[in-house]
Design a protein around this motif. Sequence first.
Motif, PDB file in Angstrom:
ATOM      1  N   SER A  33       0.876  -1.176   0.000  1.00 23.39           N
ATOM      2  CA  SER A  33       0.000   0.000   0.000  1.00 23.39           C
ATOM      3  C   SER A  33       0.908   1.219   0.000  1.00 23.39           C
ATOM      4  CB  SER A  33      -0.925   0.002   1.212  1.00 23.39           C
ATOM      5  OG  SER A  33      -0.201  -0.159   2.411  1.00 23.39           O
ATOM      6  N   PHE A  65      -6.440  -0.770  -4.088  1.00 19.21           N
ATOM      7  CA  PHE A  65      -7.414   0.322  -4.003  1.00 19.21           C
ATOM      8  C   PHE A  65      -6.842   1.508  -3.230  1.00 19.21           C
ATOM      9  CE2 PHE A  65     -11.093   2.540  -2.220  1.00 19.21           C
ATOM     10  CZ  PHE A  65     -11.848   2.743  -3.370  1.00 19.21           C
ATOM     11  N   VAL A  66      -6.162   1.235  -2.115  1.00 21.23           N
ATOM     12  CA  VAL A  66      -5.549   2.296  -1.317  1.00 21.23           C
ATOM     13  C   VAL A  66      -4.506   3.057  -2.141  1.00 21.23           C
ATOM     14  CG1 VAL A  66      -3.961   2.703   0.620  1.00 21.23           C
ATOM     15  CG2 VAL A  66      -5.998   1.282   0.947  1.00 21.23           C
ATOM     16  N   THR A  92      -6.052   5.126  -5.064  1.00 25.14           N
ATOM     17  CA  THR A  92      -6.713   6.345  -4.583  1.00 25.14           C
ATOM     18  C   THR A  92      -5.690   7.395  -4.175  1.00 25.14           C
ATOM     19  OG1 THR A  92      -8.605   5.061  -3.796  1.00 25.14           O
ATOM     20  CG2 THR A  92      -8.320   7.266  -2.870  1.00 25.14           C
ATOM     21  N   ASN A  93      -4.672   6.979  -3.443  1.00 27.37           N
ATOM     22  CA  ASN A  93      -3.677   7.930  -2.952  1.00 27.37           C
ATOM     23  C   ASN A  93      -2.822   8.528  -4.064  1.00 27.37           C
ATOM     24  OD1 ASN A  93      -4.560   7.421  -0.340  1.00 27.37           O
ATOM     25  ND2 ASN A  93      -2.920   5.975   0.119  1.00 27.37           N
ATOM     26  N   GLY A 101      -3.628   8.397  -7.454  1.00 20.76           N
ATOM     27  CA  GLY A 101      -4.403   8.913  -8.578  1.00 20.76           C
ATOM     28  C   GLY A 101      -4.349   8.098  -9.848  1.00 20.76           C
ATOM     29  N   SER A 128      -5.903   4.264 -11.880  1.00 19.39           N
ATOM     30  CA  SER A 128      -7.065   3.387 -11.934  1.00 19.39           C
ATOM     31  C   SER A 128      -6.762   2.045 -11.276  1.00 19.39           C
ATOM     32  CB  SER A 128      -7.478   3.151 -13.397  1.00 19.39           C
ATOM     33  OG  SER A 128      -8.349   2.043 -13.504  1.00 19.39           O
ATOM     34  N   PRO A 129      -7.522   1.651 -10.256  1.00 19.89           N
ATOM     35  CA  PRO A 129      -7.301   0.325  -9.683  1.00 19.89           C
ATOM     36  C   PRO A 129      -7.656  -0.791 -10.657  1.00 19.89           C
ATOM     37  CG  PRO A 129      -9.238   1.345  -8.702  1.00 19.89           C
ATOM     38  CD  PRO A 129      -8.569   2.398  -9.528  1.00 19.89           C
ATOM     39  N   GLU A 188     -10.234   6.289   6.156  1.00 16.17           N
ATOM     40  CA  GLU A 188     -10.269   7.429   5.240  1.00 16.17           C
ATOM     41  C   GLU A 188      -9.797   8.690   5.941  1.00 16.17           C
ATOM     42  OE1 GLU A 188     -14.124   7.797   3.516  1.00 16.17           O
ATOM     43  OE2 GLU A 188     -14.180   5.718   2.802  1.00 16.17           O
ATOM     44  N   HIS A 198      -7.602  12.788   4.822  1.00 15.21           N
ATOM     45  CA  HIS A 198      -7.289  13.732   3.747  1.00 15.21           C
ATOM     46  C   HIS A 198      -5.870  14.229   3.936  1.00 15.21           C
ATOM     47  CE1 HIS A 198     -11.709  13.785   3.709  1.00 15.21           C
ATOM     48  NE2 HIS A 198     -11.586  14.071   2.426  1.00 15.21           N
ATOM     49  N   PRO A 215      -8.331  13.016  -0.939  1.00 13.08           N
ATOM     50  CA  PRO A 215      -8.534  11.783  -0.163  1.00 13.08           C
ATOM     51  C   PRO A 215      -7.227  11.055   0.086  1.00 13.08           C
ATOM     52  CG  PRO A 215     -10.112  11.939  -1.973  1.00 13.08           C
ATOM     53  CD  PRO A 215      -9.100  13.029  -2.192  1.00 13.08           C
ATOM     54  N   LEU A 273      -6.135   7.356   1.893  1.00 17.14           N
ATOM     55  CA  LEU A 273      -6.576   6.114   2.517  1.00 17.14           C
ATOM     56  C   LEU A 273      -5.408   5.483   3.262  1.00 17.14           C
ATOM     57  CD1 LEU A 273      -8.805   4.524  -0.289  1.00 17.14           C
ATOM     58  CD2 LEU A 273      -9.410   6.202   1.472  1.00 17.14           C
TER      59      LEU A 273
END
Length: 282
Positions: free
Chosen positions: A147, A182-183, A186-187, A189, A191-192, A214, A216, A222, A224
């Motif tokens: 992650s 996914f983490v 998201t962090n 930027g 595509s998972p 979650e 910020h 966002p 995660l």
Amino acid sequence: MFDHSNTLPPRPGVGYKPQHFTEIMENPAPVGWLEIHAENYMGDGGRPLAQLRALAERFPISVHGVGLSIGGEDRLDPDHLARLKHLVSWLNPASFSEHLAWSTHDSHFLNDLLPLPYTNDTLTRVADHIDELQEVIGRKMLLENPSSYLAFEESSWSETDFLREVAKRTGCGMLLDVNNVFVSATNLGYSPQGYIADYPIDLVGEIHLGGHDEDHDDHGAPLLIDSHGREVADPVWALLDITLAASGPRPLLIEWDTDVPDWPVLAEEAVRAERALAKVNV
């Protein structure tokens, strides 16, 4: 000592916690295998090893290491390797895995699994460490994707290509942690779904799921945190469906390592994992 044909079944598993011992032995629900953290079972005896021996008579066991610092600049700790070899020798687990991360520096152990820059030098170091580990324990290991909370400017490989090349050089397999995907996506930027499409899915020996928190960052974006301290989030379950559609059934672990709930809550997560597997078992 324990004969389970040395493989994990393509069923739900859970990370074992001692407070669940009696309930697991009496009513494991859909749970078909268990994971332990190696570092918790490197002692000489006592209740932890007695419970592990009892569990291993009934369930295939996956051993997950968190302290070798596969990506660290220092050599692998010989004492740690020796104790790990002893554990693997008597337990004969169905699987052994470690993280693509570093957690030691100058003999100091850090309480985090930290990501790496994906460079040629890192690739050589990681491959050398995996070769040494596999030689010591006498079996193939699975390497888990990290992650991530930042990206390194010096990286010259994508993570998926880096993992693929490590496997090519060492013969290791892959542990695909879908929550970590996914983490990180998201962090950072990306595509998972694109990550899963690029991942060496044919090398996957285990799939992991866990909860995240979650937050910020300083700019309000966002952020995660891979906490393993709550139920699996719905978007991660959706990403799992995409993953299983590509991989087919695989051993599927629920990780819950902090704020550990009572057994019925964890068992219900395993039931949900069983439903996800059923979609690709038809």
